[in-house]
Write a protein that holds these residues in place. Sequence first.
Motif, mmCIF file in Angstrom:
data_model
loop_
_atom_site.group_PDB
_atom_site.id
_atom_site.type_symbol
_atom_site.label_atom_id
_atom_site.label_comp_id
_atom_site.label_asym_id
_atom_site.label_seq_id
_atom_site.Cartn_x
_atom_site.Cartn_y
_atom_site.Cartn_z
ATOM 1 N N LYS A 51 -1.920 -0.328 -3.930
ATOM 2 C CA LYS A 51 -3.216 0.012 -3.336
ATOM 3 C C LYS A 51 -4.363 -0.507 -4.197
ATOM 4 O O LYS A 51 -5.332 -1.068 -3.690
ATOM 5 N N ALA A 52 -4.254 -0.332 -5.515
ATOM 6 C CA ALA A 52 -5.314 -0.794 -6.420
ATOM 7 C C ALA A 52 -5.438 -2.314 -6.371
ATOM 8 O O ALA A 52 -6.552 -2.853 -6.292
ATOM 9 N N THR A 88 0.806 -1.221 0.000
ATOM 10 C CA THR A 88 0.000 0.000 0.000
ATOM 11 C C THR A 88 0.836 1.267 0.000
ATOM 12 O O THR A 88 0.278 2.357 0.037
ATOM 13 N N SER A 112 2.488 2.021 -2.584
ATOM 14 C CA SER A 112 2.474 2.441 -3.989
ATOM 15 C C SER A 112 1.042 2.464 -4.516
ATOM 16 O O SER A 112 0.170 1.758 -4.016
ATOM 17 N N ALA A 113 0.806 3.252 -5.567
ATOM 18 C CA ALA A 113 -0.536 3.362 -6.153
ATOM 19 C C ALA A 113 -0.994 2.023 -6.730
ATOM 20 O O ALA A 113 -2.135 1.608 -6.530
#
Length: 181
Positions: A104-105, A98, A100-101
């Motif tokens: 998270k996705a 989490t 990094s983007a």
Amino acid sequence: MPTYGYARVSTTSQDLELQRKALQAAGCEVIREEKVSGTSRRGREELKTLLEFLRDGDTLVVTRLDRLARSMDDLSSIVTELQAKGVALKATEQPVDTSSAAGKAFFQMLGVFAEFETNLRKERQMEGIAKAKSKGVYKGRRPSIDVEEVRRLRNVEGLGATAIANKLGIARTSVYRVLGD
């Protein structure tokens, strides 16, 4: 920054060794473990302790997201709490990070699928119970309240709901339910 591990299995007969080894290999300095259902946060004292202890810059590592939570609501709640503290979440067996983007996705997608899997399992269980009931095999849990004794104590001995509940060691609401009061 410190790295902490969390390992969980659902029953006392299950083993934590594989998770423990994976968390140690991931560099976890402290590993909190428990043998309790992950369907809610209730009763998960090790998780509670860990969440209270984590600080800004720390990383929480699990082997898989379903070790942390079984529902998207719980998972989202835990991650929101971690993010508010500045704590990153990583999973050793899933590309979750989490910090990094993309992580998270992917984390959110995995959470949705974990909840979906749990719901499917519940549906299959209910279908199996319905099938067993239709065959007369499954009768459910045996009644824990002697309905006739409750009625006898009320009608013959003239006891009230509280006295009946105390005598039989059951809840007063159960007495009311039996008597229809």
